[in-house]
Design an enzyme around this catalytic site. Structure first.
Site: not given
Ligand code: DGL
Length: 259
Positions: A11, A43-44, A74-76, A185-187
């Protein structure tokens, strides 16, 4: 650690630990390498091309370690994955996408579904296609909550500052209309008690169980030593990094049963 029994999970940062946390429960004897790309989080809010570039380096890192499968926790990052990109690596690639179908199937008849994710995911083609495919009645709305990634990275999981941020981001939404909140989003798993406080009796859904099940169906149960090795953007974690990881895993255990 036995390489061919090892699963790579990555992630942008601490979000994917929610997938690792689930994987350790459902694949207790597998070995894992968890890679947090802390140098590049978040990342988003970057471009798709930039995220794909980071992912290429990370996949090479896993290729060198001869893993059986990589979970893109990570969904992104998953939203930027293409078929030819996947096909150029010699391991199974398991991506994540917001649990829109599950939410619609389970709770969509009661009320609407709200998907919370990062800006890339919310604006992306993949989410649009997913919603178009399953949401025949216009029952799915979405919201981008990018600050939650920063709060999660700081270990700020339950403060009034976070509560106020979510409340403000949802100002235009009628909270009573939603049966379920999809954590896209996993966060976002770290904040489950706050969603309950804000929405009242809402169902929370993430894709962690489904993602780990998919991994098991591809690799089978792996019988290694049940160990986890951590890397921070390819490097061995510092003491401070390890403390942050342990604090995050502790929080994930505390909120695990809130759904
Ligand atoms: N945890 C990530 C997700 O699932 C991305 C968070 C990020 O870095 O913006 O989308």
């Amino acid at each position: 650690m036995n390489a061919d029994k090892t699963i790579g999970i990555f992630d942008s940062g601490m979000g994917g630990l929610s997938v690792l946390h689930r994987a350790m429960k459902d694949m207790p004897t597998a070995d894992f390498i968890y890679y947090a790309d802390e140098e590049h989080v978040p990342y988003g809010e970057k471009t798709k091309e930039t995220v794909r570039g980071y992912m290429k380096d990370i996949f090479r890192f896993f290729e060198e370690r001869n893993v059986s499968a990589v979970i893109v926790a990570c969904n992104t990052a998953t939203s930027t994955l293409s078929a030819d990109f996947r096909a150029s690596f010699p391991f199974h690639v398991i991506g994540m996408e917001p649990a829109v179908k599950l939410a619609l199937d389970t709770y969509g008849k009661e009320k609407k579904v709200l998907v919370a994710a990062t800006p890339i995911t919310v604006k992306g083609e993949k989410l649009k296609k997913l919603i178009d495919k399953y949401d025949t009645g216009g029952n799915v709305d979405s919201v981008a909550l990018p600050e939650l990634v920063r709060f999660a990275e700081k270990g700020n999981f339950g403060s009034e500052e976070v509560y106020n941020y979510i409340e403000k981001a949802l100002e235009g939404y009628d909270k009573k209309k939603y049966s379920s909140l999809v954590l896209g989003c996993t966060h976002f798993n770290y904040f489950k008690p706050l969603y309950k406080r804000i929405f009242g009796d809402i169902h929370l859904l993430d894709g962690n169980k489904g993602t780990v099940s998919r991994c098991i169906s591809l690799t089978g149960q792996l019988h290694g030593e049940g160990k986890v090795e951590y890397f921070i953007s390819g490097k061995t974690p510092s003491q401070a990094n390890m403390e942050k990881i342990q604090k995050s895993l502790k929080r994930l255990e505390e909120v695990y049963d809130i759904n």
